[in-house]
Design a protein around this motif. Structure first.
Motif, PDB file in Angstrom:
ATOM      1  N   THR A 223      41.576  45.897  33.980  1.00 59.73           N
ATOM      2  CA  THR A 223      40.261  45.897  34.615  1.00 59.73           C
ATOM      3  C   THR A 223      39.344  44.870  33.962  1.00 59.73           C
ATOM      4  O   THR A 223      38.644  44.106  34.645  1.00 59.73           O
ATOM      5  N   LEU A 224      39.353  44.826  32.636  1.00 64.30           N
ATOM      6  CA  LEU A 224      38.514  43.869  31.906  1.00 64.30           C
ATOM      7  C   LEU A 224      38.888  42.430  32.239  1.00 64.30           C
ATOM      8  O   LEU A 224      38.025  41.593  32.515  1.00 64.30           O
ATOM      9  N   LEU A 225      40.180  42.132  32.230  1.00 64.40           N
ATOM     10  CA  LEU A 225      40.626  40.770  32.522  1.00 64.40           C
ATOM     11  C   LEU A 225      40.344  40.405  33.977  1.00 64.40           C
ATOM     12  O   LEU A 225      39.988  39.273  34.294  1.00 64.40           O
ATOM     13  N   GLY A 226      40.490  41.367  34.865  1.00 62.77           N
ATOM     14  CA  GLY A 226      40.224  41.101  36.273  1.00 62.77           C
ATOM     15  C   GLY A 226      38.762  40.842  36.547  1.00 62.77           C
ATOM     16  O   GLY A 226      38.405  40.080  37.455  1.00 62.77           O
TER      17      GLY A 226
ATOM     18  N   ASN B  99      41.622  32.740  35.425  1.00 58.63           N
ATOM     19  CA  ASN B  99      41.681  31.985  34.182  1.00 58.63           C
ATOM     20  C   ASN B  99      43.081  32.072  33.591  1.00 58.63           C
ATOM     21  O   ASN B  99      43.557  33.161  33.280  1.00 58.63           O
ATOM     22  N   ALA B 100      43.724  30.942  33.434  1.00 55.86           N
ATOM     23  CA  ALA B 100      45.084  30.914  32.891  1.00 55.86           C
ATOM     24  C   ALA B 100      45.103  30.720  31.378  1.00 55.86           C
ATOM     25  O   ALA B 100      46.161  30.734  30.761  1.00 55.86           O
ATOM     26  N   GLU B 101      43.931  30.523  30.779  1.00 58.61           N
ATOM     27  CA  GLU B 101      43.851  30.298  29.337  1.00 58.61           C
ATOM     28  C   GLU B 101      44.295  31.557  28.586  1.00 58.61           C
ATOM     29  O   GLU B 101      43.786  32.653  28.820  1.00 58.61           O
ATOM     30  N   PRO B 102      45.241  31.447  27.665  1.00 54.77           N
ATOM     31  CA  PRO B 102      45.692  32.631  26.920  1.00 54.77           C
ATOM     32  C   PRO B 102      44.647  33.094  25.913  1.00 54.77           C
ATOM     33  O   PRO B 102      43.857  32.300  25.402  1.00 54.77           O
TER      34      PRO B 102
ATOM     35  N   THR C 292      50.241  38.079  38.849  1.00 56.80           N
ATOM     36  CA  THR C 292      49.403  39.191  38.414  1.00 56.80           C
ATOM     37  C   THR C 292      47.941  38.907  38.682  1.00 56.80           C
ATOM     38  O   THR C 292      47.186  39.785  39.117  1.00 56.80           O
ATOM     39  N   SER C 293      47.497  37.674  38.437  1.00 55.25           N
ATOM     40  CA  SER C 293      46.105  37.297  38.689  1.00 55.25           C
ATOM     41  C   SER C 293      45.761  37.465  40.168  1.00 55.25           C
ATOM     42  O   SER C 293      44.697  37.979  40.522  1.00 55.25           O
ATOM     43  N   VAL C 294      46.679  37.042  41.032  1.00 53.95           N
ATOM     44  CA  VAL C 294      46.452  37.173  42.478  1.00 53.95           C
ATOM     45  C   VAL C 294      46.380  38.638  42.872  1.00 53.95           C
ATOM     46  O   VAL C 294      45.496  39.063  43.640  1.00 53.95           O
TER      47      VAL C 294
ATOM     48  N   ALA D 253      34.560  31.809  24.947  1.00 53.41           N
ATOM     49  CA  ALA D 253      33.366  32.467  25.485  1.00 53.41           C
ATOM     50  C   ALA D 253      32.782  31.701  26.665  1.00 53.41           C
ATOM     51  O   ALA D 253      32.159  32.291  27.553  1.00 53.41           O
ATOM     52  N   GLU D 254      32.994  30.394  26.686  1.00 55.47           N
ATOM     53  CA  GLU D 254      32.452  29.568  27.762  1.00 55.47           C
ATOM     54  C   GLU D 254      33.229  29.739  29.070  1.00 55.47           C
ATOM     55  O   GLU D 254      32.776  29.281  30.116  1.00 55.47           O
ATOM     56  N   LEU D 255      34.384  30.384  29.004  1.00 57.76           N
ATOM     57  CA  LEU D 255      35.245  30.519  30.183  1.00 57.76           C
ATOM     58  C   LEU D 255      35.072  31.865  30.882  1.00 57.76           C
ATOM     59  O   LEU D 255      35.723  32.121  31.894  1.00 57.76           O
ATOM     60  N   THR D 256      34.226  32.739  30.342  1.00 59.49           N
ATOM     61  CA  THR D 256      34.072  34.066  30.936  1.00 59.49           C
ATOM     62  C   THR D 256      33.287  33.993  32.247  1.00 59.49           C
ATOM     63  O   THR D 256      32.587  33.021  32.532  1.00 59.49           O
ATOM     64  N   SER D 257      33.406  35.029  33.044  1.00 62.75           N
ATOM     65  CA  SER D 257      32.685  35.153  34.310  1.00 62.75           C
ATOM     66  C   SER D 257      32.520  36.633  34.587  1.00 62.75           C
ATOM     67  O   SER D 257      33.018  37.474  33.836  1.00 62.75           O
TER      68      SER D 257
END
Length: 303
Positions: free
Chosen positions: A26-29, A35-38, A88-90, A290-294
């Motif tokens: 849920t958090l990652l979604g 975002n593909a960044e590990p 999984t992202s989709v 942190a700059e990649l969050t949304s």
């Protein structure tokens, strides 16, 4: 920054949203969309720790998600990183999209029911179990022994399920209920509407008083992330409890509309501060992340 099946792997489900695997997905979604960044393993452990998950339980959850193919691991020196696979992202994005649209309006209904009748012998009880579970997943409820009904037009899906399980002693019909004067029987009863109504009213009681503080910006980032994620978990659970019946089959004072209103107000109000907390945790491990969050907004949102 805000953004807006057959799943290749089974997504972890939880009616309460407190399972660590469910929490992490849920958090990652919600805050790591597309975002593909590990992300380094310790950051994921710390994220789950925000919700009271122990380090050992967090690492176990990450390991199990990797085994299921929902996360992919990689190495940089001695450090381990995790990212969601593209599939999984989709799937997660689609799941979130459906959750955000859940409870908007009521389906149109022509007064007819999809009815499935079957007879599976005891010697094939595994097939019978799979058939029952499959019908429940498609919105059917048990009316009488081996008679399942739904007001939705699910005839094609029911036939496909019978064929897939090779149940030749099953029939699918589209039928109307003939009202009998004095009869107390109704086809809405198998869907346990009273229990579902109580769940919605409990949701309202639990969160109604949070609307004001959330809308007025009175919650800090850590509180926002906790409340928003737990709220989302509870709301997602209704997708597996509510058969989304036509309005004509529901009580007049049906509480789902109010429950959704509360969910949307809190969810959208807390998006920015919750994202901030998510980013703060990642930044402790890699400031660049942190700059990649949304954060996602509901289908009712205006951003």
């Amino acid at each position: 920054m805000s953004t807006e099946s057959g799943l290749p792997h089974e997504m972890p489900r939880s009616a309460t949203g407190t399972d660590p695997q469910h929490l992490l997905m849920t958090l990652l979604g919600d805050y790591w969309r597309g975002n593909a960044e590990p992300i380094p393993s310790p950051a994921l452990v710390e994220l789950l720790g925000e919700f009271g998950t122990t380090e050992s339980s967090a690492r176990q959850a990450i390991h199990r998600l990797t085994q299921r193919g929902l996360l992919e691991s990689s190495k940089r020196g001695r450090s381990t990183f995790y990212a969601r696979s593209h599939s999984t992202s989709v799937a997660t994005a689609e799941r979130l999209r459906r959750a955000m649209g859940f409870g908007v309006g009521y389906p149109e209904w022509d007064g007819r029911w999809t009815v499935v009748v079957f007879s599976v012998p005891e010697s094939q009880r595994d097939v019978r179990r799979l058939l029952r579970n499959g019908l429940r997943e498609r919105g059917f409820a048990l009316l009488q022994e081996a008679v399942w009904v739904t007001p939705h037009d699910r005839g094609t899906e029911a036939v496909e399920l019978l064929d897939k399980l090779q149940v030749t002693t099953g029939s699918v019909m589209r039928s109307e209920l003939i009202e009998r004067p004095g009869s107390t029987a109704g086809l809405g009863e198998p869907f346990e509407i009273d229990t579902l109504e109580s769940e919605y009213r409990q949701f309202i009681a639990d969160y109604e008083n949070e609307v004001g503080p959330a809308a007025e910006g009175l919650l800090g980032p850590a509180e926002a992330l906790l409340l928003r994620t737990r709220l989302t978990g509870r709301w997602l659970g209704f997708r597996f409890l509510d058969p989304e019946l036509p309005r004509a089959l529901l009580p007049e004072e049906w509480p789902r509309d109010r429950a959704r209103e509360i969910f949307v107000r809190i969810y959208d109000s807390l998006g920015a501060p919750a994202e901030s907390r998510f980013g703060q945790i990642l930044a402790r491990h890699d400031p660049r992340l942190a700059e990649l969050t949304s954060h996602h907004v509901s289908s009712d949102g205006h951003r």
